[in-house]
Design a protein around this motif. Structure first.
Motif, PDB file in Angstrom:
ATOM      1  N   TYR A 177     -17.933 -25.112   3.491  1.00 51.11           N
ATOM      2  CA  TYR A 177     -18.837 -24.591   4.512  1.00 51.11           C
ATOM      3  C   TYR A 177     -18.096 -23.783   5.577  1.00 51.11           C
ATOM      4  CZ  TYR A 177     -22.132 -28.052   2.613  1.00 51.11           C
ATOM      5  OH  TYR A 177     -22.949 -28.789   1.792  1.00 51.11           O
ATOM      6  N   LEU A 178     -16.784 -23.757   5.483  1.00 52.80           N
ATOM      7  CA  LEU A 178     -15.972 -23.066   6.481  1.00 52.80           C
ATOM      8  C   LEU A 178     -15.913 -21.569   6.233  1.00 52.80           C
ATOM      9  CD1 LEU A 178     -12.779 -25.259   7.046  1.00 52.80           C
ATOM     10  CD2 LEU A 178     -14.452 -24.604   8.769  1.00 52.80           C
ATOM     11  N   ILE A 179     -16.018 -20.800   7.308  1.00 59.30           N
ATOM     12  CA  ILE A 179     -15.799 -19.360   7.214  1.00 59.30           C
ATOM     13  C   ILE A 179     -14.291 -19.118   7.316  1.00 59.30           C
ATOM     14  CG2 ILE A 179     -16.301 -17.108   8.224  1.00 59.30           C
ATOM     15  CD1 ILE A 179     -18.756 -18.386   9.547  1.00 59.30           C
ATOM     16  N   PRO A 180     -13.669 -18.436   6.353  1.00 53.83           N
ATOM     17  CA  PRO A 180     -12.228 -18.178   6.445  1.00 53.83           C
ATOM     18  C   PRO A 180     -11.847 -17.593   7.790  1.00 53.83           C
ATOM     19  CG  PRO A 180     -13.090 -17.452   4.329  1.00 53.83           C
ATOM     20  CD  PRO A 180     -14.283 -17.841   5.158  1.00 53.83           C
ATOM     21  N   SER A 181     -10.878 -18.198   8.450  1.00 49.85           N
ATOM     22  CA  SER A 181     -10.478 -17.778   9.795  1.00 49.85           C
ATOM     23  C   SER A 181      -8.967 -17.631   9.878  1.00 49.85           C
ATOM     24  CB  SER A 181     -10.950 -18.804  10.843  1.00 49.85           C
ATOM     25  OG  SER A 181     -12.346 -18.972  10.795  1.00 49.85           O
ATOM     26  N   ILE A 182      -8.531 -16.516  10.470  1.00 49.19           N
ATOM     27  CA  ILE A 182      -7.098 -16.243  10.600  1.00 49.19           C
ATOM     28  C   ILE A 182      -6.791 -15.888  12.047  1.00 49.19           C
ATOM     29  CG2 ILE A 182      -5.161 -14.805   9.826  1.00 49.19           C
ATOM     30  CD1 ILE A 182      -6.776 -14.213   7.292  1.00 49.19           C
ATOM     31  N   ARG A 183      -5.742 -16.462  12.585  1.00 46.46           N
ATOM     32  CA  ARG A 183      -5.317 -16.133  13.948  1.00 46.46           C
ATOM     33  C   ARG A 183      -4.827 -14.687  13.980  1.00 46.46           C
ATOM     34  NH1 ARG A 183      -3.221 -19.650  18.007  1.00 46.46           N
ATOM     35  NH2 ARG A 183      -2.685 -18.384  19.828  1.00 46.46           N
ATOM     36  N   VAL A 184      -5.265 -13.922  14.971  1.00 46.34           N
ATOM     37  CA  VAL A 184      -4.897 -12.506  15.077  1.00 46.34           C
ATOM     38  C   VAL A 184      -3.615 -12.388  15.891  1.00 46.34           C
ATOM     39  CG1 VAL A 184      -5.610 -10.202  15.811  1.00 46.34           C
ATOM     40  CG2 VAL A 184      -7.316 -11.813  14.945  1.00 46.34           C
ATOM     41  N   GLU A 185      -2.504 -12.329  15.208  1.00 42.31           N
ATOM     42  CA  GLU A 185      -1.211 -12.171  15.878  1.00 42.31           C
ATOM     43  C   GLU A 185      -0.915 -10.711  16.182  1.00 42.31           C
ATOM     44  OE1 GLU A 185       0.312 -14.710  16.852  1.00 42.31           O
ATOM     45  OE2 GLU A 185      -0.311 -16.389  15.582  1.00 42.31           O
ATOM     46  N   GLN A 186      -1.490  -9.808  15.343  1.00 37.44           N
ATOM     47  CA  GLN A 186      -1.298  -8.368  15.524  1.00 37.44           C
ATOM     48  C   GLN A 186      -2.488  -7.635  14.914  1.00 37.44           C
ATOM     49  OE1 GLN A 186       2.419  -7.805  13.538  1.00 37.44           O
ATOM     50  NE2 GLN A 186       1.590  -8.092  11.492  1.00 37.44           N
ATOM     51  N   PRO A 187      -2.755  -6.404  15.343  1.00 41.33           N
ATOM     52  CA  PRO A 187      -3.931  -5.657  14.861  1.00 41.33           C
ATOM     53  C   PRO A 187      -4.015  -5.532  13.344  1.00 41.33           C
ATOM     54  CG  PRO A 187      -3.020  -4.576  16.787  1.00 41.33           C
ATOM     55  CD  PRO A 187      -2.046  -5.665  16.415  1.00 41.33           C
ATOM     56  N   ASP A 188      -2.866  -5.471  12.661  1.00 43.40           N
ATOM     57  CA  ASP A 188      -2.871  -5.311  11.204  1.00 43.40           C
ATOM     58  C   ASP A 188      -3.631  -6.435  10.500  1.00 43.40           C
ATOM     59  OD1 ASP A 188      -1.543  -2.952  11.239  1.00 43.40           O
ATOM     60  OD2 ASP A 188       0.411  -3.749  10.647  1.00 43.40           O
ATOM     61  N   ILE A 189      -3.656  -7.604  11.105  1.00 47.45           N
ATOM     62  CA  ILE A 189      -4.363  -8.738  10.495  1.00 47.45           C
ATOM     63  C   ILE A 189      -5.862  -8.439  10.438  1.00 47.45           C
ATOM     64  CG2 ILE A 189      -5.020 -11.161  10.862  1.00 47.45           C
ATOM     65  CD1 ILE A 189      -2.170 -11.621  11.918  1.00 47.45           C
ATOM     66  N   VAL A 190      -6.384  -7.806  11.486  1.00 43.68           N
ATOM     67  CA  VAL A 190      -7.800  -7.422  11.493  1.00 43.68           C
ATOM     68  C   VAL A 190      -8.057  -6.305  10.483  1.00 43.68           C
ATOM     69  CG1 VAL A 190      -9.685  -6.491  12.888  1.00 43.68           C
ATOM     70  CG2 VAL A 190      -8.077  -8.123  13.893  1.00 43.68           C
ATOM     71  N   LEU A 191      -7.156  -5.338  10.420  1.00 42.15           N
ATOM     72  CA  LEU A 191      -7.314  -4.224   9.470  1.00 42.15           C
ATOM     73  C   LEU A 191      -7.271  -4.734   8.027  1.00 42.15           C
ATOM     74  CD1 LEU A 191      -5.085  -1.557  11.241  1.00 42.15           C
ATOM     75  CD2 LEU A 191      -7.582  -1.598  11.108  1.00 42.15           C
ATOM     76  N   ASN A 192      -6.402  -5.678   7.754  1.00 38.49           N
ATOM     77  CA  ASN A 192      -6.344  -6.255   6.407  1.00 38.49           C
ATOM     78  C   ASN A 192      -7.634  -7.004   6.077  1.00 38.49           C
ATOM     79  OD1 ASN A 192      -3.743  -5.281   6.042  1.00 38.49           O
ATOM     80  ND2 ASN A 192      -2.753  -7.182   6.674  1.00 38.49           N
ATOM     81  N   ALA A 193      -8.169  -7.702   7.070  1.00 36.84           N
ATOM     82  CA  ALA A 193      -9.436  -8.417   6.861  1.00 36.84           C
ATOM     83  C   ALA A 193     -10.566  -7.431   6.605  1.00 36.84           C
ATOM     84  CB  ALA A 193      -9.745  -9.289   8.073  1.00 36.84           C
TER      85      ALA A 193
END
Length: 339
Positions: free
Chosen positions: A117-133
């Motif tokens: 039931y969990l939505i995959p969540s990643i800590r944003v350490e740098q903008p590239d993490i959002v771009l990869n998502a």
């Protein structure tokens, strides 16, 4: 007679709607009740300068320490936290923080029955993490790790070389370079996480979720106090009441949105609330008095955990909440006296 103290960071109870609700319920239940803030505690004399509701107004008095404390909100400053910590060492509290969004995510990820039931969540350490998502999911949400009430949430959608962004109701389109710069600015101020966007909208296109509000009763047992939909405006991507959303009626909402499946959906939500609450609390070394579990339902009727709150706020139901939580506070005080 049991004395219940309500601890809140705000100095005067007139600024806290739940304070009057608790005072009224306490009067009906024959329980002593007063309101206080951290600045009013004297540990040397064990006296608190608190507020008692008498004859239609709040009267400030010097009072002895209570038998139990309903900690109505999280403490923020170092001074407030210091008072909170000292009090919790000598007086039982009715509840405790569940932690921030990432710590809650990690905790649930270790609960086998609820991991799906969990939505995959990643800590944003740098903008590239959002771009990869964005490359992976096309639509994402970024949220403050320690945020509440829908503040600071971004929706981002990739459209070729362009990126569409919604913050509150403001819609903008930007390029990769500008998006990276914008992301760098926000993550330098506070911690964020990124998630794939889960579409949970009504037939009319409004964002919504279900708030499962669970509480302990006067016997220390969990109960479902209320399940209700929170419905946002079409120009937003979240349904938080504090951000312009509204509280709906469960029965009519289920009839309108789920038709023949309305009973199944209601049972699904009730069973989820019951199973999840007990399992979630068992992973902690402390006890809670209430939780607000926010659930989204996607186009396939799959449930997703949006958030778990330890002090779910809703000014429309403060009396209903107090009617359950005050007896539980009395239960905690009595349990403490017998141990």
């Amino acid at each position: 007679m049991i004395t219940v103290g309500m601890l809140h960071s705000k100095k005067h109870p007139s600024k806290v709607k739940k304070a009057f609700a608790w005072a009224a319920v306490a009067k009906m239940e024959g329980v002593n009740f007063y309101y206080f803030s951290p600045r009013n505690v004297n540990f040397k004399t064990k006296v608190i300068s608190g507020y008692v509701y008498e004859q239609g107004e709040w009267i400030q008095k010097d009072l002895l320490f209570p038998d139990v404390i309903y900690n109505a909100c999280a403490m923020k400053t170092d001074e407030e936290i210091d008072v909170y910590t000292k009090l919790s060492d000598i007086i039982p509290f009715t509840s405790h923080s569940v932690g921030n969004k990432m710590s809650v995510y990690r905790r649930i990820s270790k609960m086998p029955e609820f991991e799906d039931y969990l939505i995959p969540s990643i800590r944003v350490e740098q903008p590239d993490i959002v771009l990869n998502a964005l490359t992976k999911y096309k639509k994402v949400m970024i949220k403050p790790v320690s945020g509440s009430q829908g503040r600071g949430i971004w929706f981002i959608e990739q459209d070729g070389e362009q990126f569409h962004k919604i913050v509150d109701t403001e819609k903008t389109t930007t390029n990769r370079k500008q998006l990276i710069s914008d992301l760098q600015d926000v993550i330098s101020e506070q911690a964020y996480l990124v998630q794939p966007y889960i579409s949970c909208r009504t037939k009319d296109g409004n964002p919504y979720d279900f708030r499962l509000h669970v509480q302990k009763d006067g016997e220390g047992k969990w109960m479902i106090s209320l399940i209700y939909p929170r419905i946002g405006t079409k120009d937003r991507v979240t349904s938080n009441i504090s951000r312009g959303g509204s509280m709906g009626v469960l029965r009519s909402f289920l009839e309108r949105e789920f038709g023949d499946e309305r009973r199944n959906m209601r049972q699904t939500l009730e069973k989820f609330a019951d199973r999840f609450t007990n399992e979630f609390e068992s992973t902690f070394d402390v006890k809670f008095d209430e939780l607000g579990i926010d659930i989204g339902v996607d186009e396939n009727n799959k449930l997703w955990i949006f958030e778990v709150n330890w002090r779910p706020g809703n000014d429309e139901i403060v009396f209903e909440v107090a009617k359950n939580l005050l007896p539980y506070a009395v239960y905690v005080a009595k349990q403490n006296k017998t141990t």
